[in-house]
Design an enzyme around this catalytic site. Structure first.
Site, short mmCIF file in Angstrom:
data_model
loop_
_atom_site.label_atom_id
_atom_site.label_comp_id
_atom_site.label_asym_id
_atom_site.label_seq_id
_atom_site.Cartn_x
_atom_site.Cartn_y
_atom_site.Cartn_z
N SER A 30 0.87 -1.17 0.00
CA SER A 30 0.00 0.00 0.00
C SER A 30 0.91 1.22 0.00
O SER A 30 2.10 1.13 0.31
CB SER A 30 -0.93 0.00 1.22
OG SER A 30 -0.20 -0.16 2.43
N GLU A 32 1.30 5.69 0.62
CA GLU A 32 0.77 6.92 1.22
C GLU A 32 1.21 8.14 0.41
O GLU A 32 2.36 8.23 -0.02
CB GLU A 32 1.26 7.06 2.66
CG GLU A 32 0.74 8.32 3.35
CD GLU A 32 1.16 8.40 4.81
OE1 GLU A 32 0.74 7.51 5.58
OE2 GLU A 32 1.90 9.32 5.17
N GLY A 123 -3.19 12.86 15.89
CA GLY A 123 -2.66 14.03 15.18
C GLY A 123 -1.69 14.82 16.04
O GLY A 123 -1.73 14.77 17.27
N ASP A 124 -0.83 15.56 15.36
CA ASP A 124 0.15 16.41 16.05
C ASP A 124 -0.41 17.81 16.22
O ASP A 124 -1.20 18.28 15.40
CB ASP A 124 1.45 16.48 15.23
CG ASP A 124 2.12 15.12 15.11
OD1 ASP A 124 2.13 14.38 16.11
OD2 ASP A 124 2.62 14.80 14.01
N LYS A 182 -6.73 1.25 20.77
CA LYS A 182 -7.19 1.64 19.43
C LYS A 182 -7.74 0.44 18.67
O LYS A 182 -8.78 0.54 18.01
CB LYS A 182 -6.04 2.30 18.66
CG LYS A 182 -5.61 3.64 19.23
CD LYS A 182 -4.60 4.36 18.35
CE LYS A 182 -3.22 3.79 18.47
NZ LYS A 182 -2.20 4.63 17.76
N GLN A 229 15.87 15.94 5.57
CA GLN A 229 14.42 15.91 5.73
C GLN A 229 14.00 14.72 6.59
O GLN A 229 13.14 14.84 7.47
CB GLN A 229 13.77 15.81 4.35
CG GLN A 229 12.24 15.84 4.38
CD GLN A 229 11.64 15.64 3.00
OE1 GLN A 229 12.01 14.69 2.29
NE2 GLN A 229 10.76 16.54 2.60
N PHE A 233 11.86 14.42 10.17
CA PHE A 233 10.72 13.53 10.40
C PHE A 233 10.98 12.63 11.60
O PHE A 233 10.11 12.42 12.44
CB PHE A 233 10.47 12.65 9.16
CG PHE A 233 9.98 13.39 7.96
CD1 PHE A 233 9.36 14.62 8.06
CD2 PHE A 233 10.12 12.83 6.69
CE1 PHE A 233 8.90 15.30 6.93
CE2 PHE A 233 9.67 13.49 5.56
CZ PHE A 233 9.06 14.73 5.69
N HIS A 283 3.82 -0.97 3.73
CA HIS A 283 3.18 0.32 3.46
C HIS A 283 4.29 1.33 3.19
O HIS A 283 5.15 1.57 4.04
CB HIS A 283 2.35 0.76 4.67
CG HIS A 283 1.58 2.02 4.44
ND1 HIS A 283 0.44 2.09 3.66
CD2 HIS A 283 1.78 3.30 4.91
CE1 HIS A 283 -0.03 3.32 3.66
NE2 HIS A 283 0.77 4.07 4.40
N ARG A 289 6.33 10.52 -4.66
CA ARG A 289 7.24 10.10 -5.73
C ARG A 289 7.14 8.58 -5.87
O ARG A 289 7.20 7.86 -4.88
CB ARG A 289 8.68 10.50 -5.41
CG ARG A 289 8.89 12.00 -5.23
CD ARG A 289 8.92 12.72 -6.56
NE ARG A 289 9.15 14.14 -6.40
CZ ARG A 289 9.31 14.98 -7.42
NH1 ARG A 289 9.29 14.52 -8.65
NH2 ARG A 289 9.49 16.27 -7.21
#
Length: 310
Positions: A30, A32, A123-124, A182, A229, A233, A283, A289
């Site tokens: 999969s 993202e 979420g952040d 969750k 980068q 992250f 994933h 890209r």
């Protein structure tokens, strides 16, 4: 001269069957994406979607900014994927700066657009360094969000997992307990944050099993072509970048093609190790890209279906 143990080890490695030889087409994948900010970025994204579509992904997901900052663009991207491709599309949804009613409206709009899969995240905070503050009329956690979404419609729901522990968790056990909440609330699977050491995933998988977690724990793979980068992250999500990775990218700032080759090699080898450990679902965080993810899938034996095949 008698060869050293290290030389014998290298010779055995060189003579062994090639790492990716003979893999079955049994890996499922999969991808993202993030919603584009401009027409040019939209074209890049769409080219990537069309490039990866022949690999028959289980789904593709589209991220969602803090406080709904990308809400309309996320919805438009997901709706277009649903309308113009055969790929099941998943939309990210967070608790940040949103009331339960606002989340209901977004979720119902997704359902109306044909979206049946949500990636549910706490979420952040909108600004880095802030503590998460639930909306006064919103959901306090991802587990609460999952339960709320299941009350709205029968969504398939994916949630996040952290092999190297979420930075805000008090300890690894607290993080695993949160993951179980969750999943118990109705989530189908967990997709992990990216990592670069297969052992981190295997250790996490084993610890999750001892806690009674038997849902899919899909490893999230980030092919790295920009170390600076990626370091940013990693700092936000608690992932460790090994020193050897820094060394491999040293001196390649002005050599983008070489960086791409190194990135594909690192990620493909890690995926192969995960495959050897029984992993069959992957994933990929594509950063919009397609090339690196496509190459790694190819090495893993995931190929476009041949024309005329049943």
């Amino acid at each position: 001269m008698t060869p050293s143990l290290s030389q014998l080890k290298e010779a055995k490695t060189a003579l062994d069957e090639p790492l990716f030889a003979g893999l079955s087409d049994d890996a499922e994948v999969s991808f993202e994406f993030f919603p584009p900010k401009s027409e040019k970025m939209e074209q890049t994204l769409w080219n990537s979607v069309k490039t990866l579509e022949p690999l028959d992904p289980r789904f593709v997901s589209v991220t969602y900014g803090a406080g709904g900052s990308t809400r309309e663009r996320t919805h438009a991207t997901v709706a277009r994927i649903v309308k113009e491709t055969n790929i099941p599309a998943a939309a990210h949804l967070t608790c940040v700066e949103a009331s339960k009613q606002e989340i209901r409206e977004v979720a119902e709009a997704y359902w109306e657009a044909g979206v049946r899969h949500i990636v549910a995240l706490r979420g952040d905070p909108p600004e880095a360094g802030q503590d998460f503050q639930p909306h006064p009329d919103g959901y306090a956690s991802a587990a609460d969000l999952v339960a709320g979404l299941k009350d709205i419609a029968d969504f398939e729901i994916s949630v996040a997992a952290y092999p190297e522990t979420h930075p805000e968790a008090g300890c690894p056990q607290d993080d695993l307990d949160n993951l179980k909440r969750k999943l118990d609330a109705g989530a189908t699977r967990a997709i992990t944050q990216f990592f670069f050491k297969p052992d981190a995933y295997f250790r996490f998988r084993d610890e999750a099993a001892t806690c009674g977690i038997d849902a899919e724990l899909v490893p999230g793979i980030l092919p790295v072509s920009n170390v600076a980068q990626t370091r940013k992250f990693a700092g936000m999500c608690g992932a460790a970048i090994p020193a050897w990775m820094d060394d491999l990218f040293e001196g390649l700032d002005d050599h983008p093609s070489a960086r791409q080759l190194i990135a594909a090699t690192i990620s493909a080898e890690m995926c192969r190790r995960l495959y050897a450990g029984g992993v069959r679902q992957f994933h990929f965080y594509t950063l919009n890209r397609a090339e690196l993810s496509y190459a790694i899938c190819h090495l893993l034996g995931r190929r476009p279906a041949k024309e005329g095949a049943a």
